[in-house]
Motif scaffolding. Structure first.
Motif, PDB file in Angstrom:
ATOM      1  N   ASP A   1      20.003  32.931  30.617  1.00 17.44           N
ATOM      2  CA  ASP A   1      21.399  32.656  30.934  1.00 17.44           C
ATOM      3  C   ASP A   1      22.180  33.943  31.204  1.00 17.44           C
ATOM      4  O   ASP A   1      22.968  34.018  32.162  1.00 17.44           O
ATOM      5  N   ILE A   2      21.949  34.967  30.382  1.00 15.44           N
ATOM      6  CA  ILE A   2      22.627  36.250  30.583  1.00 15.44           C
ATOM      7  C   ILE A   2      22.184  36.880  31.910  1.00 15.44           C
ATOM      8  O   ILE A   2      23.000  37.377  32.690  1.00 15.44           O
ATOM      9  N   THR A   3      20.884  36.854  32.164  1.00 19.74           N
ATOM     10  CA  THR A   3      20.364  37.409  33.419  1.00 19.74           C
ATOM     11  C   THR A   3      20.943  36.668  34.618  1.00 19.74           C
ATOM     12  O   THR A   3      21.353  37.289  35.619  1.00 19.74           O
ATOM     13  N   ARG A   4      21.011  35.361  34.528  1.00 21.04           N
ATOM     14  CA  ARG A   4      21.578  34.552  35.611  1.00 21.04           C
ATOM     15  C   ARG A   4      23.051  34.926  35.851  1.00 21.04           C
ATOM     16  O   ARG A   4      23.512  35.016  37.001  1.00 21.04           O
ATOM     17  N   ASN A   5      23.776  35.164  34.775  1.00 23.88           N
ATOM     18  CA  ASN A   5      25.192  35.542  34.919  1.00 23.88           C
ATOM     19  C   ASN A   5      25.341  36.857  35.678  1.00 23.88           C
ATOM     20  O   ASN A   5      26.275  37.027  36.470  1.00 23.88           O
ATOM     21  N   TYR A   6      24.441  37.803  35.426  1.00 22.71           N
ATOM     22  CA  TYR A   6      24.508  39.071  36.149  1.00 22.71           C
ATOM     23  C   TYR A   6      24.106  38.905  37.616  1.00 22.71           C
ATOM     24  O   TYR A   6      24.693  39.529  38.508  1.00 22.71           O
ATOM     25  N   LEU A   7      23.138  38.060  37.885  1.00 23.40           N
ATOM     26  CA  LEU A   7      22.779  37.785  39.271  1.00 23.40           C
ATOM     27  C   LEU A   7      23.928  37.095  40.004  1.00 23.40           C
ATOM     28  O   LEU A   7      24.227  37.408  41.165  1.00 23.40           O
ATOM     29  N   ASP A   8      24.584  36.177  39.328  1.00 18.74           N
ATOM     30  CA  ASP A   8      25.756  35.526  39.917  1.00 18.74           C
ATOM     31  C   ASP A   8      26.878  36.525  40.197  1.00 18.74           C
ATOM     32  O   ASP A   8      27.661  36.353  41.141  1.00 18.74           O
ATOM     33  N   ALA A   9      26.947  37.567  39.368  1.00 10.50           N
ATOM     34  CA  ALA A   9      27.992  38.579  39.527  1.00 10.50           C
ATOM     35  C   ALA A   9      27.703  39.538  40.682  1.00 10.50           C
ATOM     36  O   ALA A   9      28.581  40.314  41.074  1.00 10.50           O
ATOM     37  N   GLY A  10      26.478  39.501  41.219  1.00 13.83           N
ATOM     38  CA  GLY A  10      26.160  40.334  42.367  1.00 13.83           C
ATOM     39  C   GLY A  10      25.075  41.361  42.167  1.00 13.83           C
ATOM     40  O   GLY A  10      24.861  42.220  43.034  1.00 13.83           O
ATOM     41  N   SER A  11      24.350  41.307  41.053  1.00 15.06           N
ATOM     42  CA  SER A  11      23.323  42.313  40.782  1.00 15.06           C
ATOM     43  C   SER A  11      22.167  42.221  41.781  1.00 15.06           C
ATOM     44  O   SER A  11      21.644  41.134  42.050  1.00 15.06           O
ATOM     45  N   ASP A  12      21.785  43.380  42.302  1.00 18.08           N
ATOM     46  CA  ASP A  12      20.578  43.484  43.128  1.00 18.08           C
ATOM     47  C   ASP A  12      19.363  43.787  42.276  1.00 18.08           C
ATOM     48  O   ASP A  12      18.239  43.473  42.667  1.00 18.08           O
ATOM     49  N   VAL A  13      19.577  44.438  41.152  1.00 15.41           N
ATOM     50  CA  VAL A  13      18.491  44.780  40.239  1.00 15.41           C
ATOM     51  C   VAL A  13      18.927  44.407  38.829  1.00 15.41           C
ATOM     52  O   VAL A  13      20.054  44.708  38.419  1.00 15.41           O
ATOM     53  N   VAL A  14      18.068  43.693  38.119  1.00 16.33           N
ATOM     54  CA  VAL A  14      18.350  43.339  36.726  1.00 16.33           C
ATOM     55  C   VAL A  14      17.283  43.966  35.841  1.00 16.33           C
ATOM     56  O   VAL A  14      16.128  44.104  36.236  1.00 16.33           O
ATOM     57  N   SER A  15      17.685  44.340  34.655  1.00 13.33           N
ATOM     58  CA  SER A  15      16.757  44.942  33.700  1.00 13.33           C
ATOM     59  C   SER A  15      16.285  43.897  32.710  1.00 13.33           C
ATOM     60  O   SER A  15      16.936  42.863  32.509  1.00 13.33           O
ATOM     61  N   THR A  16      15.160  44.144  32.107  1.00  9.77           N
ATOM     62  CA  THR A  16      14.654  43.256  31.065  1.00  9.77           C
ATOM     63  C   THR A  16      15.323  43.603  29.739  1.00  9.77           C
ATOM     64  O   THR A  16      15.726  44.736  29.507  1.00  9.77           O
ATOM     65  N   ASN A  17      15.425  42.614  28.880  1.00 10.51           N
ATOM     66  CA  ASN A  17      16.023  42.812  27.560  1.00 10.51           C
ATOM     67  C   ASN A  17      14.953  43.340  26.600  1.00 10.51           C
ATOM     68  O   ASN A  17      14.536  42.684  25.669  1.00 10.51           O
ATOM     69  N   THR A  18      14.508  44.592  26.867  1.00  9.94           N
ATOM     70  CA  THR A  18      13.370  45.144  26.126  1.00  9.94           C
ATOM     71  C   THR A  18      13.625  46.573  25.664  1.00  9.94           C
ATOM     72  O   THR A  18      12.684  47.344  25.477  1.00  9.94           O
ATOM     73  N   PHE A  19      14.875  46.932  25.473  1.00 14.22           N
ATOM     74  CA  PHE A  19      15.227  48.301  25.117  1.00 14.22           C
ATOM     75  C   PHE A  19      14.471  48.779  23.879  1.00 14.22           C
ATOM     76  O   PHE A  19      14.063  49.935  23.789  1.00 14.22           O
ATOM     77  N   SER A  20      14.261  47.892  22.922  1.00 15.14           N
ATOM     78  CA  SER A  20      13.579  48.258  21.668  1.00 15.14           C
ATOM     79  C   SER A  20      12.270  47.499  21.481  1.00 15.14           C
ATOM     80  O   SER A  20      11.774  47.373  20.357  1.00 15.14           O
ATOM     81  N   ALA A  21      11.692  47.016  22.569  1.00 13.30           N
ATOM     82  CA  ALA A  21      10.459  46.228  22.482  1.00 13.30           C
ATOM     83  C   ALA A  21       9.232  47.132  22.488  1.00 13.30           C
ATOM     84  O   ALA A  21       8.366  47.055  23.352  1.00 13.30           O
ATOM     85  N   ASN A  22       9.167  48.002  21.486  1.00 10.99           N
ATOM     86  CA  ASN A  22       8.033  48.910  21.321  1.00 10.99           C
ATOM     87  C   ASN A  22       7.616  48.916  19.856  1.00 10.99           C
ATOM     88  O   ASN A  22       8.371  48.498  18.981  1.00 10.99           O
ATOM     89  N   ARG A  23       6.415  49.399  19.599  1.00  6.67           N
ATOM     90  CA  ARG A  23       5.854  49.370  18.244  1.00  6.67           C
ATOM     91  C   ARG A  23       6.730  50.094  17.220  1.00  6.67           C
ATOM     92  O   ARG A  23       6.879  49.661  16.078  1.00  6.67           O
TER      93      ARG A  23
END
Length: 353
Positions: free
Chosen positions: A68-90
């Motif tokens: 839903d958050i990603t869709r909102n940014y695409l609706d806002a005009g984003s050409d590139v979206v990032s994954t929600n993985t800033f801290s997705a490391n060991r």
């Protein structure tokens, strides 16, 4: 070894030649606004520690929220979206005893963004791109956490390369076009990220382009490991990133001179996504979308940027305002620097040809 070139890089460069591209904004504040419970975070994964606050794991337990958050940014005009993985490391997931879920989180997050980007491209024919986000972790290779032992390090370079490699492999498996090494406070950490992606490229036999984004820790224009913007660029230029830039740090107004400096140096695309101003005494961001858009649009109108977005405190409304403010503005022309030896200590050093 010859690597298969990245079609995503070529497509991204082609789109960036037409206009100023738009990236997305913050995930953290959008997640917080949804007031999720511990049950939302934990799901049925059966982990031993509380998960509330572990935003990355929502790709597994509440993928609808991330979509839903990603869709909102695409609706806002984003050409590139990032994954929600800033801290997705060991390293970071150890705080939640969720190290075993790192691969799954990154694959799932990549798939969420990939499917939505493909959906939006199918609607209007405009390419959308996925940047697999890799944060700096809470460890530093350049500095000791012990003031009594300046030579001590909690991790070493090879260990961090392995950590980043695991994350990058999951993101690419999930469908990411680029690996975004972002919020770089320690240049050596960023180099470990680059090394991890280069290792992954050799395993896959194809190019995995990187985006690299530095964060400044003081108004003089240095990151935590002490590098100036110029020195940082010279230290990572060998990675041939599809974009170089700045994120987080301060609000856009304080980044102005550093954006100008980097714009004149970097012979690649420049991406900048600042915080929505500076936080107030409660840690919240008050800068209005039109204010942020006005600041960053000045960079675009001065021919200094190729990609614009938002970091902490930014919302889909901020991204929509930025997209509107730069509509029709010509993108920055990539400079061709004179041939010279360019070296980096904490300061940059150029040896004339």
């Amino acid at each position: 070894m010859s690597l298969q070139p990245s079609k995503a890089r070529q497509s991204f460069l082609a789109e960036a030649a037409k206009r100023v591209l738009i990236s997305d904004g913050a995930f953290g504040t959008q997640i917080q606004n949804r007031k999720l419970s511990e049950e939302d975070y934990a799901g049925d994964l059966g982990l031993d520690a509380d998960q509330k606050g572990n935003n990355d794991i929502l790709a597994l337990t509440r993928p609808d929220v991330i979509a839903d958050i990603t869709r909102n940014y695409l609706d806002a005009g984003s050409d590139v979206v990032s994954t929600n993985t800033f801290s997705a490391n060991r390293i970071s997931q150890a705080d939640y005893k969720a190290e075993s879920k790192v691969h799954d989180i990154n694959v799932a997050s990549g798939k969420i963004a990939r499917e939505l980007c493909d959906e939006y491209e199918a609607k209007d024919g405009r390419p959308r791109f996925v940047a697999g986000a890799i944060g700096p972790t809470n460890k530093t290779l350049s500095l000791s956490p012990d003031v009594e032992d300046p030579g001590f390090r909690e991790i070493d370079f090879d260990e961090l390369v392995d950590v980043y490699h695991e994350q990058a492999a999951g993101l690419v498996e999930g469908g990411c076009d680029f690996i975004l090494i972002e919020t770089v406070f320690d240049t050596l950490n960023a180099k470990a990220g680059v090394m991890a992606v280069k290792k992954l490229e050799r395993e896959l036999g194809r190019e995995v382009p990187v985006m690299i984004s530095m964060t400044l820790t003081d108004l003089s224009g240095r990151n935590l490991s002490g590098h100036t913007v110029d020195a940082f660029w010279y230290a990572v230029r060998h990675a041939k990133p599809v974009t170089i830039g700045l994120n987080c740090s301060f609000g856009a107004e304080q980044l102005r001179p550093h954006v100008k400096s980097l714009s004149g140096l970097a012979d690649t695309l420049l991406m900048v996504y600042p915080n929505a101003g500076l936080p107030n005494e409660l840690g919240e961001y008050d800068e209005a979308p039109e204010t942020t858009a006005g600041f960053v649009a000045d960079w675009a109108k001065n021919g200094q940027v190729n990609v614009l977005g938002g970091c902490c405190g930014s919302t889909p409304e901020h991204i929509a305002a930025i997209a509107k403010a730069v509509e029709g503005v010509s993108p920055r022309s990539i400079p061709t620097p004179e041939v010279a030896m360019r070296l980096a200590g904490l300061e940059s050093f150029v040896v004339a040809a």
